[in-house]
Design an enzyme around this catalytic site. Structure first.
Site, PDB file in Angstrom:
ATOM      1  N   ASP A 124      -2.283   9.146   7.587  1.00 42.75           N
ATOM      2  CA  ASP A 124      -1.474   8.069   7.006  1.00 42.75           C
ATOM      3  C   ASP A 124      -0.070   8.555   6.654  1.00 42.75           C
ATOM      4  O   ASP A 124       0.854   7.757   6.507  1.00 42.75           O
ATOM      5  CB  ASP A 124      -2.160   7.508   5.768  1.00 42.75           C
ATOM      6  CG  ASP A 124      -3.509   6.926   6.152  1.00 42.75           C
ATOM      7  OD1 ASP A 124      -4.498   7.680   6.187  1.00 42.75           O
ATOM      8  OD2 ASP A 124      -3.560   5.725   6.476  1.00 42.75           O
ATOM      9  N   ARG A 176       0.869  -1.186   0.000  1.00 41.86           N
ATOM     10  CA  ARG A 176       0.000   0.000   0.000  1.00 41.86           C
ATOM     11  C   ARG A 176       0.900   1.229   0.000  1.00 41.86           C
ATOM     12  O   ARG A 176       1.819   1.307   0.813  1.00 41.86           O
ATOM     13  CB  ARG A 176      -0.942   0.004   1.224  1.00 41.86           C
ATOM     14  CG  ARG A 176      -1.984  -1.111   1.134  1.00 41.86           C
ATOM     15  CD  ARG A 176      -3.162  -0.888   2.021  1.00 41.86           C
ATOM     16  NE  ARG A 176      -4.011   0.188   1.599  1.00 41.86           N
ATOM     17  CZ  ARG A 176      -4.940   0.734   2.388  1.00 41.86           C
ATOM     18  NH1 ARG A 176      -5.096   0.312   3.624  1.00 41.86           N
ATOM     19  NH2 ARG A 176      -5.709   1.715   1.929  1.00 41.86           N
TER      20      ARG A 176
HETATM   21  O1  MRU Z   1      -7.484   2.668   3.909  1.00 44.28           O
HETATM   22  P1  MRU Z   1      -7.262   2.517   5.378  1.00 44.28           P
HETATM   23  O2  MRU Z   1      -8.443   2.011   6.121  1.00 44.28           O
HETATM   24  O3  MRU Z   1      -5.983   1.776   5.694  1.00 44.28           O
HETATM   25  O4  MRU Z   1      -7.026   4.016   5.792  1.00 44.28           O
HETATM   26  C1  MRU Z   1      -6.412   4.367   6.948  1.00 44.28           C
HETATM   27  C2  MRU Z   1      -7.386   5.026   7.800  1.00 44.28           C
HETATM   28  O5  MRU Z   1      -8.162   4.372   8.453  1.00 44.28           O
HETATM   29  C3  MRU Z   1      -7.437   6.454   7.926  1.00 44.28           C
HETATM   30  O6  MRU Z   1      -6.918   7.165   6.903  1.00 44.28           O
HETATM   31  C4  MRU Z   1      -6.975   6.848   9.296  1.00 44.28           C
HETATM   32  O7  MRU Z   1      -7.556   8.035   9.627  1.00 44.28           O
HETATM   33  C5  MRU Z   1      -5.500   6.939   9.424  1.00 44.28           C
HETATM   34  S1  MRU Z   1      -4.822   5.474   9.942  1.00 44.28           S
HETATM   35  C6  MRU Z   1      -4.358   5.877  11.515  1.00 44.28           C
END
Ligand code: MRU
Length: 368
Positions: free
Chosen positions: A246, A100
């Site tokens: 992220d 990812r």
């Molecule tokens: O696509 P995801 O579910 O992996 O995305 C991450 C998230 O849940 C959010 O962006 C979140 O606010 C940050 S992760 C601590």
């Protein structure tokens, strides 16, 4: 976090490592809140696939998973040739990193493990140090979330209504969570408040995961459609917004987070509502100097064109909701500029986004 399963309550970490079987144990997040199941990945390739397919998701959780996957891959190497071992590690690193692209935590986590194993003289010693390094990363993630809770809890006043987006909770980390940590700490200090969980289409992490966590914690909440936040803000029904991230750029204070975060930040600014972002050190990218350079993951269009749910008989099923001949765009993240952010809650205190760089020695930045 403590999870109630039938009559029993048990503490779980989202990600753990079973050293004697060289496998990573993960909570299967795609079937929550309907079923609670732990799954094992037996090779680093399976671990990378679990990250890509979102068996595990959330910045800190995929960081810890990558750290354990890196150690798992390191331990699968046979032989004593250090140069061959280093080449093998590069392949493992690449595969886990590419699973990812937007969250920086997997990169920071694996760099930390790699730094740790370099102290070992031979392959066996380095393999042992890789596991120790990954365990240290996971424990640090928990400690950071705990500290975020301590620093962020004073923001949550009695009776407040707090909006959060996606899931930056326990399931997005090894334990506790980032955006949820101040909520859990305020609750343990005896305050009551209400949380609005954005549904967070297309994958609905707010409706499925954050709502489930808050229910487990007995915190008052409502799931709202993503488009309802503006209306509630306009009517004075939101006092504070807290989200996770992220990837946060240490040089500029720009925050990449789940798609829709930017919209909420614009709305919060319009209505004079404080907008906070909670992050451990592993979410900071000290290298990039422009938010447009953050790689934004584009996921499969089917996530937008339909939805997953559970039937009355308990089967998980996908249903198509959109027009059958229409294509879709599915960017998974957006970038919020620093001027829309009131503060960044970190394990060592709350900073203005533009103060991160000046405070980098306190925020886990290392000279490279
Ligand atoms: O696509 P995801 O579910 O992996 O995305 C991450 C998230 O849940 C959010 O962006 C979140 O606010 C940050 S992760 C601590």
């Amino acid at each position: 976090m403590n999870v109630r399963l039938g009559r029993r309550t048990r503490h779980y970490r989202t990600v753990t490592f079973e050293a004697h079987k060289n496998q990573v144990l993960l909570i299967e997040q795609r079937i929550l809140p309907h079923h609670f199941q732990i799954v094992a990945t037996r090779t680093y390739r399976e671990t990378a696939r679990a990250i890509a397919d979102m068996v595990v998701r959330g910045a800190g959780a995929i960081g810890a998973t990558a750290a354990f996957g890196f150690a798992q891959g390191a331990r699968a190497f046979r032989g004593n040739d250090l140069a061959g071992f280093a080449r093998h590690l590069e392949g493992v690193y690449r595969e886990l990193k590419n699973a990812r692209p937007t969250a920086v935590d997997p990169i920071n986590a694996m760099n930390q493990v790699w730094d740790c194993l370099r102290a070992g003289g031979g392959v066996r010693e380095q393999q042992a140090l890789a596991v120790a390094g990954a365990e240290a990363f996971a424990n640090e993630d928990v400690a950071h979330c705990n500290a975020i809770g301590q620093h962020g809890a004073p923001l949550i006043k009695e009776g407040m209504k707090v909006l959060t987006h996606c899931n930056a909770g326990w399931l997005a980390f090894v334990d506790i969570g980032s955006a949820t940590a101040p909520l859990y700490e305020a609750q343990s200090q005896g305050r009551t408040f209400h949380v609005f969980c954005d549904e967070t289409r297309p994958r609905s992490q707010g409706a499925t995961l954050t709502a489930w966590e808050l229910a487990q914690q007995k915190i008052s909440h409502h799931v709202i459609a993503d488009n309802a936040a503006g209306h509630l803000m306009q009517r004075g029904e939101v006092d504070l917004v807290i989200v996770g991230s992220d990837r946060t750029l240490g040089r500029t204070g720009e925050v990449a987070n789940k798609i829709g975060t930017y919209t909420k930040a614009v709305l919060a600014k319009r209505h004079g509502i404080p907008f906070y972002v909670a992050i451990p050190f592993s979410t900071i990218d000290w290298n990039l100097s422009c938010g447009f350079d953050i790689p934004i993951e584009e996921r499969h269009e089917n996530e937008v064109l339909g939805a997953w749910g559970v039937t009355a008989k308990g089967h998980r099923e996908y249903v198509r909701t959109a027009n059958s001949t229409s294509p879709a765009r599915n960017p998974g993240f957006d970038v919020t500029p620093p001027e829309l952010i009131t503060g960044i809650i970190t394990p060592v205190g709350i900073f203005k986004p533009k103060e991160l760089w000046r405070n980098r020695p306190r925020l886990g930045w290392k000279v490279v």
